[in-house]
Design an enzyme around this catalytic site. Structure first.
Site, PDB file in Angstrom:
ATOM      1  N   ARG A   4     -13.688  13.393   6.437  1.00  0.00           N
ATOM      2  CA  ARG A   4     -12.381  14.035   6.675  1.00  0.00           C
ATOM      3  C   ARG A   4     -11.955  14.853   5.472  1.00  0.00           C
ATOM      4  O   ARG A   4     -11.356  15.928   5.604  1.00  0.00           O
ATOM      5  CB  ARG A   4     -11.324  12.954   6.977  1.00  0.00           C
ATOM      6  CG  ARG A   4     -11.495  12.331   8.361  1.00  0.00           C
ATOM      7  CD  ARG A   4     -10.664  11.052   8.493  1.00  0.00           C
ATOM      8  NE  ARG A   4      -9.279  11.269   8.161  1.00  0.00           N
ATOM      9  CZ  ARG A   4      -8.486  10.339   7.587  1.00  0.00           C
ATOM     10  NH1 ARG A   4      -8.957   9.144   7.280  1.00  0.00           N
ATOM     11  NH2 ARG A   4      -7.238  10.616   7.324  1.00  0.00           N
ATOM     12  N   HIS A  42       0.843  -1.196   0.000  1.00  0.00           N
ATOM     13  CA  HIS A  42       0.000   0.000   0.000  1.00  0.00           C
ATOM     14  C   HIS A  42       0.876   1.242   0.000  1.00  0.00           C
ATOM     15  O   HIS A  42       1.801   1.355   0.801  1.00  0.00           O
ATOM     16  CB  HIS A  42      -0.912   0.023   1.231  1.00  0.00           C
ATOM     17  CG  HIS A  42      -1.812   1.224   1.230  1.00  0.00           C
ATOM     18  ND1 HIS A  42      -3.012   1.239   0.551  1.00  0.00           N
ATOM     19  CD2 HIS A  42      -1.655   2.460   1.752  1.00  0.00           C
ATOM     20  CE1 HIS A  42      -3.560   2.430   0.670  1.00  0.00           C
ATOM     21  NE2 HIS A  42      -2.766   3.194   1.397  1.00  0.00           N
ATOM     22  N   ASP A  88     -14.846   3.416   7.748  1.00  0.00           N
ATOM     23  CA  ASP A  88     -13.768   4.233   7.167  1.00  0.00           C
ATOM     24  C   ASP A  88     -14.241   4.938   5.899  1.00  0.00           C
ATOM     25  O   ASP A  88     -13.897   6.087   5.647  1.00  0.00           O
ATOM     26  CB  ASP A  88     -12.536   3.379   6.851  1.00  0.00           C
ATOM     27  CG  ASP A  88     -11.492   4.223   6.142  1.00  0.00           C
ATOM     28  OD1 ASP A  88     -10.986   5.167   6.785  1.00  0.00           O
ATOM     29  OD2 ASP A  88     -11.226   3.999   4.954  1.00  0.00           O
ATOM     30  N   LYS A  97      -8.501  -1.197   6.513  1.00  0.00           N
ATOM     31  CA  LYS A  97      -8.844  -1.826   5.230  1.00  0.00           C
ATOM     32  C   LYS A  97      -7.880  -2.966   4.901  1.00  0.00           C
ATOM     33  O   LYS A  97      -8.290  -4.013   4.410  1.00  0.00           O
ATOM     34  CB  LYS A  97      -8.826  -0.769   4.117  1.00  0.00           C
ATOM     35  CG  LYS A  97     -10.032   0.180   4.221  1.00  0.00           C
ATOM     36  CD  LYS A  97      -9.968   1.320   3.238  1.00  0.00           C
ATOM     37  CE  LYS A  97      -8.914   2.335   3.595  1.00  0.00           C
ATOM     38  NZ  LYS A  97      -9.058   3.644   3.014  1.00  0.00           N
ATOM     39  N   SER A 131      -7.161   4.377   9.175  1.00  0.00           N
ATOM     40  CA  SER A 131      -7.933   4.270   7.940  1.00  0.00           C
ATOM     41  C   SER A 131      -7.301   3.233   7.013  1.00  0.00           C
ATOM     42  O   SER A 131      -7.955   2.302   6.533  1.00  0.00           O
ATOM     43  CB  SER A 131      -7.978   5.646   7.267  1.00  0.00           C
ATOM     44  OG  SER A 131      -8.410   5.560   5.935  1.00  0.00           O
TER      45      SER A 131
HETATM   46  N1  URA Z   1      -5.601   6.666   2.320  1.00  0.00           N
HETATM   47  C1  URA Z   1      -6.565   6.123   3.085  1.00  0.00           C
HETATM   48  O1  URA Z   1      -7.109   5.069   2.761  1.00  0.00           O
HETATM   49  N2  URA Z   1      -6.908   6.757   4.217  1.00  0.00           N
HETATM   50  C2  URA Z   1      -6.340   7.915   4.605  1.00  0.00           C
HETATM   51  O2  URA Z   1      -6.704   8.426   5.639  1.00  0.00           O
HETATM   52  C3  URA Z   1      -5.353   8.473   3.790  1.00  0.00           C
HETATM   53  C4  URA Z   1      -4.993   7.809   2.650  1.00  0.00           C
END
Ligand code: URA
Length: 419
Positions: A167, A81, A160, A186, A182
């Site tokens: 956000r 990621h 999220d 995931k 966040s």
């Molecule tokens: N990517 C995400 O999935 N969440 C965040 O808060 C920032 C980048």
């Protein structure tokens, strides 16, 4: 539980209890807490931070707002990621490169918002390619070619999904506890055995300072390890774009060049560095450079694109209009800012302002003279691409490549590792 008490607790700098966090996330997911109260809490977290136990609780509560995926494959899974960068197309060559070593790479991804592009938008530039896969389809692709990139389903950390959208419009994105929870909610819910994080630092990244990027990386690695996901992170530069292209189809073209054994040196270096970390976490002892050289990574890319309905031989979309940016003097490119290039590419139509906006597959920027290049007056520095030429002026407003007399200090692409 009283939401006003919870907001006041965090506003005054105290820690929230596990029970408070579980309640807030559940109530917000099911619309029993309104957007205005959650916005106030997000701002309080942004300003006051969270301690480690709170971040773990917050992450677990977001995972439990949906369901966890699991893979029964007979081979290990490893994902990567990136916290998001300009010209960051690394996922495209990296997934097939690692999968070519017999490791499964499940990648659930999002669409781009703002100045950094989303991997799904990039892959959707490939004619026929589709992001929506059912879980059995994902499982089949992992057993076959070994890697997919797909849109995360509605049941993957739904708290999220809602909170990130909030956000985004309340100035509370760039908070270490909120970003870490966040991303990791995931990734943990995705069910991967191992995870390599590419934490960007520089003008085009969430984290402008190395110390902040290091803290974000450490927080995420700890969350992963605590949840039983073998994790590590590389801290990598995002002060200038990665590679020579920014924009969806342009980036796919460059990714394919890398898979064919060419491509810009920085994209190749980062792809190989991340692949080495992924293979190490998966327990595979091999040099991934071999699979780029001998075509195995390219074969896997073709199989993976085909498995998702795409035609790897179809010509990629091209924008209808281009405009060049020329060097105004002789010298060296001493400034080509990631945020400027990302914003300009976004304004050309490569990105979206609202999540329901369409993107132009062919829009973006080609970089002919990257940071450090020697240029002469009148030479092409950049080519802007768009289907809507009225966008050129708005894009040019933010672009200010700098040409100086002496070469800049060479860029350090990889600043370090956290494991
Ligand atoms: N990517 C995400 O999935 N969440 C965040 O808060 C920032 C980048």
């Amino acid at each position: 539980m009283d939401m006003i008490d919870i907001i006041r607790t965090k506003r005054d700098g105290a820690a929230l209890s596990t029970a408070q966090i579980d309640w807030v996330i559940d109530a917000y997911t099911h619309d029993r807490v309104g957007e205005e109260q959650m916005a106030a809490l997000a701002m309080a977290v942004f300003l006051r931070g969270m301690e480690r136990r709170e971040i773990v609780d917050w992450t677990n509560a977001m995972i439990d707002s949906g369901s966890r995926m699991g893979w029964t494959l007979g081979k290990g899974t490893v994902d990567k990621h990136s916290t998001g960068g300009v010209g960051d197309k690394i996922t495209l060559p990296l997934g097939p490169l690692v999968a070519a070593h017999g490791v499964a790479v499940p990648q659930l991804s999002g669409r781009g918002l703002g100045h950094t592009g989303g991997t799904l938008d990039k892959l959707e530039a490939v004619p026929g390619w589709r992001a929506d896969l059912s879980t059995p389809e994902m499982q089949d692709i992992l057993r076959g070619p070994g890697a997919f990139v797909a849109a995360a389903g509605a049941d993957l950390a739904p708290a999220d999904r809602k909170l990130y959208a909030l956000r985004d419009v309340t100035g509370t994105v760039d908070s270490i506890p909120l970003i870490a929870s966040s991303i990791m909610s995931k990734k943990i819910a995705e069910g991967t055995d191992a995870l390599v994080l590419d934490v960007k630092v520089g003008s085009g990244a969430f984290m402008r300072e190395l110390a902040d990027a290091r803290e974000l990386a450490r927080t995420m690695v700890e969350l992963g390890e605590d949840a039983g996901v073998r994790s590590c992170a590389l801290l990598t530069d995002m002060s200038t774009p990665l590679g020579r292209t920014v924009g969806n189809a342009l980036e796919v073209r460059e990714a394919v060049e890398v898979l064919a054994g060419g491509g810009p040196a920085d994209v190749v270096e980062l792809t190989l560095a991340l692949a080495r970390e992924m293979l190490t976490l998966a327990g595979v002892d091999a040099d991934p450079a071999d699979a780029l050289r001998d075509g195995r990574a390219m074969d896997t890319w073709r199989a993976m694109v085909t498995a998702q309905g795409g035609d790897p031989d179809a010509p990629l979309p091209q924008a209808r209009h281009t405009r060049d940016v020329l060097a105004e003097r002789d010298g060296y490119v001493t400034g080509l800012d990631a945020l400027e290039v990302g914003t300009a590419s976004w304004r050309l139509g490569a990105g979206r302002s609202r999540k329901e906006d369409p993107v132009q597959a062919g829009a973006g920027i080609e970089i002919h003279a990257p940071l450090g290049a020697r240029v002469t007056r009148g030479q092409r520095l950049l080519t802007l691409h768009t289907d809507t030429p009225e966008r050129f002026d708005r894009a040019l407003e933010v672009l200010a490549p700098v040409i100086g007399d002496t070469p800049p200090t060479p860029r350090t692409l990889i600043h370090g590792k956290i494991d």
